[in-house]
Design a protein around this motif. Structure first.
Motif, mmCIF file in Angstrom:
data_model
loop_
_atom_site.group_PDB
_atom_site.id
_atom_site.type_symbol
_atom_site.label_atom_id
_atom_site.label_comp_id
_atom_site.label_asym_id
_atom_site.label_seq_id
_atom_site.Cartn_x
_atom_site.Cartn_y
_atom_site.Cartn_z
ATOM 1 N N LEU A 1 0.813 -1.213 0.000
ATOM 2 C CA LEU A 1 0.000 0.000 0.000
ATOM 3 C C LEU A 1 0.850 1.268 0.000
ATOM 4 N N LYS A 2 2.165 1.118 0.157
ATOM 5 C CA LYS A 2 3.042 2.284 0.224
ATOM 6 C C LYS A 2 4.122 2.304 -0.859
ATOM 7 N N LEU A 3 4.452 1.161 -1.411
ATOM 8 C CA LEU A 3 5.517 1.090 -2.404
ATOM 9 C C LEU A 3 5.116 1.757 -3.719
ATOM 10 N N ASP A 4 6.115 2.137 -4.498
ATOM 11 C CA ASP A 4 5.891 2.713 -5.830
ATOM 12 C C ASP A 4 5.695 1.552 -6.813
ATOM 13 N N LEU A 5 4.456 1.110 -6.947
ATOM 14 C CA LEU A 5 4.183 -0.063 -7.769
ATOM 15 C C LEU A 5 4.430 0.205 -9.250
ATOM 16 N N ALA A 6 4.070 1.389 -9.709
ATOM 17 C CA ALA A 6 4.310 1.724 -11.119
ATOM 18 C C ALA A 6 5.802 1.681 -11.422
ATOM 19 N N GLY A 7 6.607 2.200 -10.511
ATOM 20 C CA GLY A 7 8.052 2.170 -10.693
ATOM 21 C C GLY A 7 8.613 0.766 -10.687
ATOM 22 N N ILE A 8 8.091 -0.070 -9.795
ATOM 23 C CA ILE A 8 8.539 -1.466 -9.719
ATOM 24 C C ILE A 8 8.227 -2.196 -11.022
ATOM 25 N N CYS B 1 -0.875 -11.540 -9.338
ATOM 26 C CA CYS B 1 -1.424 -12.763 -8.749
ATOM 27 C C CYS B 1 -1.132 -12.740 -7.255
ATOM 28 N N ALA B 2 -2.091 -13.163 -6.447
ATOM 29 C CA ALA B 2 -1.849 -13.118 -5.006
ATOM 30 C C ALA B 2 -2.864 -13.943 -4.243
ATOM 31 N N ASN B 3 -2.415 -14.449 -3.106
ATOM 32 C CA ASN B 3 -3.291 -15.000 -2.076
ATOM 33 C C ASN B 3 -3.378 -13.912 -1.024
ATOM 34 N N LEU B 4 -4.390 -13.045 -1.132
ATOM 35 C CA LEU B 4 -4.442 -11.840 -0.310
ATOM 36 C C LEU B 4 -4.942 -12.127 1.101
ATOM 37 N N PRO B 5 -4.276 -11.553 2.102
ATOM 38 C CA PRO B 5 -4.838 -11.596 3.460
ATOM 39 C C PRO B 5 -6.198 -10.914 3.460
ATOM 40 N N TYR B 6 -7.141 -11.487 4.175
ATOM 41 C CA TYR B 6 -8.505 -10.966 4.143
ATOM 42 C C TYR B 6 -8.591 -9.499 4.549
ATOM 43 N N TYR B 7 -7.762 -9.096 5.513
ATOM 44 C CA TYR B 7 -7.937 -7.772 6.103
ATOM 45 C C TYR B 7 -7.530 -6.629 5.179
ATOM 46 N N PRO C 1 -8.529 -2.631 0.152
ATOM 47 C CA PRO C 1 -7.526 -1.574 -0.076
ATOM 48 C C PRO C 1 -6.506 -1.916 -1.154
ATOM 49 N N VAL C 2 -6.046 -3.169 -1.182
ATOM 50 C CA VAL C 2 -5.057 -3.560 -2.187
ATOM 51 C C VAL C 2 -5.670 -3.524 -3.578
ATOM 52 N N ILE C 3 -6.832 -4.132 -3.741
ATOM 53 C CA ILE C 3 -7.468 -4.176 -5.060
ATOM 54 C C ILE C 3 -7.760 -2.765 -5.561
ATOM 55 N N MET C 4 -8.276 -1.914 -4.682
ATOM 56 C CA MET C 4 -8.603 -0.566 -5.119
ATOM 57 C C MET C 4 -7.347 0.231 -5.466
ATOM 58 N N ARG C 5 -6.252 0.002 -4.752
ATOM 59 C CA ARG C 5 -5.026 0.712 -5.122
ATOM 60 C C ARG C 5 -4.538 0.249 -6.493
ATOM 61 N N LEU C 6 -4.578 -1.036 -6.743
ATOM 62 C CA LEU C 6 -4.136 -1.555 -8.034
ATOM 63 C C LEU C 6 -4.968 -0.991 -9.175
ATOM 64 N N LEU C 7 -6.269 -0.812 -8.931
ATOM 65 C CA LEU C 7 -7.149 -0.309 -9.980
ATOM 66 C C LEU C 7 -7.061 1.209 -10.136
ATOM 67 N N GLU C 8 -7.122 1.934 -9.034
ATOM 68 C CA GLU C 8 -7.199 3.392 -9.089
ATOM 69 C C GLU C 8 -5.926 4.024 -9.633
ATOM 70 N N GLU C 9 -4.786 3.369 -9.422
ATOM 71 C CA GLU C 9 -3.536 3.942 -9.923
ATOM 72 C C GLU C 9 -3.334 3.689 -11.420
ATOM 73 N N ARG C 10 -4.262 2.933 -12.010
ATOM 74 C CA ARG C 10 -4.177 2.652 -13.444
ATOM 75 C C ARG C 10 -2.790 2.125 -13.831
ATOM 76 N N LEU C 11 -2.357 1.129 -13.090
ATOM 77 C CA LEU C 11 -1.055 0.524 -13.337
ATOM 78 C C LEU C 11 -1.052 -0.183 -14.686
ATOM 79 N N PRO C 12 0.094 -0.315 -15.316
ATOM 80 C CA PRO C 12 0.176 -1.001 -16.611
ATOM 81 C C PRO C 12 0.119 -2.523 -16.443
#
Length: 292
Positions: free
Chosen positions: A102-109, A122-128, A132-143
């Motif tokens: 939730l804090k890393l520069d995913l686009a840069g990575i 791909c991930a086995n996401l912790p429920y908690y 937040p993770v899914i929405m960050r991946l979507l909202e940042e419009r990552l490639p």
């Protein structure tokens, strides 16, 4: 090493003096048929870079690495880094990054690690942290082309719900705006160690080339979505008036111009109706706090 064997998992963790953390939602997959299905469903193939979130002890990571061009796994728990060094030692197409997704520069990575490659998640996401993770991946419009994740079954049903439907919520609309969602298969609670109290499901979100509806005021659109589903027992007129801090009369007129009855509830609207409503509210809004 058999990473789906409970006895070998216990021995592995014992060697590294690691105890599972409930706070981090650590439930390791012990059903040997699950990870190959996730890897295949997620599109891991030569020439594809896979961003994995929360590799744990590396059971899914190893399956992804068998067919993907490269796998980059983000792990929050520093204690698991030496564990992963051991379990993934023979793989030369895997990189582990320690940090908070939730804090890393995913686009840069993605740009640095997957040059010239299609990228998927791909991930086995912790429920908690599912939403937040899914929405960050979507909202940042990552490639990225797609997101394939295992989540709590109830969350999967909500994320992949049709609109309109009683199961739909604010997160349903947000996911539908950015992607096409599908539930692929369910996973019983007995497939994990320790076993959680609920079953899981694997879902895939295929990223849209453009959003599901054409919106000029996107920030306002998501404020409307949040307000509309904020108090499910109330009518749209009341929810939006309260949630957007607008006069109810303006909201009623906007609803009527959009062809929606004021007593309608959020779960009864399609994405297209939300889109029309956003356009009308943008024209009728008189509140200075509303973004247009």
């Amino acid at each position: 090493m058999n990473l789906t064997s409970p006895s070998e998992i216990r021995a592995l963790l014992s060697r590294h003096d690691v105890k599972l953390s409930k706070a981090l939602g650590q439930n390791f997959i012990i059903n040997p048929g699950i990870c190959p299905k996730i890897a295949e469903s997620g599109g891991a193939s030569p020439g594809v870079g896979v961003l994995e979130i929360g590799p744990g002890i590396g059971v899914l990571t190893k399956e992804l690495a068998k067919t993907a061009g490269k796998v980059v796994s983000i792990e929050l728990d520093r204690r698991l880094l030496p564990v992963l060094d051991e379990t993934l030692a023979e793989l030369d197409n895997v990189k582990i990054i320690h940090g908070d997704v939730l804090k890393l520069d995913l686009a840069g990575i993605i740009a640095e690690q997957f040059p010239g490659m299609d990228a998927v998640v791909c991930a086995n996401l912790p429920y908690y942290i599912t939403s937040p993770v899914i929405m960050r991946l979507l909202e940042e419009r990552l490639p990225i082309k797609s997101i394939t994740v295992m989540v709590q079954k109830e969350a999967a049903q909500r994320l992949c719900a049709e609109m309109p439907s009683r199961q739909a919520g604010a997160v349903t609309a947000a996911v539908a705006y950015f992607s096409r969602a599908a539930m692929l298969f369910t996973v019983s609670r007995g497939s994990f160690m320790p076993a959680p109290k609920v079953d899981s499901a694997v879902i895939r979100l295929d990223i849209r080339e453009k959003p599901a509806v054409d919106i000029e005021a996107e920030a306002l659109f998501f404020r409307i979505i949040k307000a509309a589903f904020g108090q499910r027992r109330k009518t749209l007129a009341n929810c939006l008036s309260s949630g957007l801090a607008m006069q109810k009369g303006d909201i009623v007129r906007a609803l009527e111009h959009a062809g929606i009855q004021p007593e309608t509830r959020a779960e009864q609207l399609s994405m297209e109706q939300f889109g029309r409503l956003c356009g009308e509210i943008a024209r009728f809004a008189v509140c200075g706090e509303c973004e247009m």
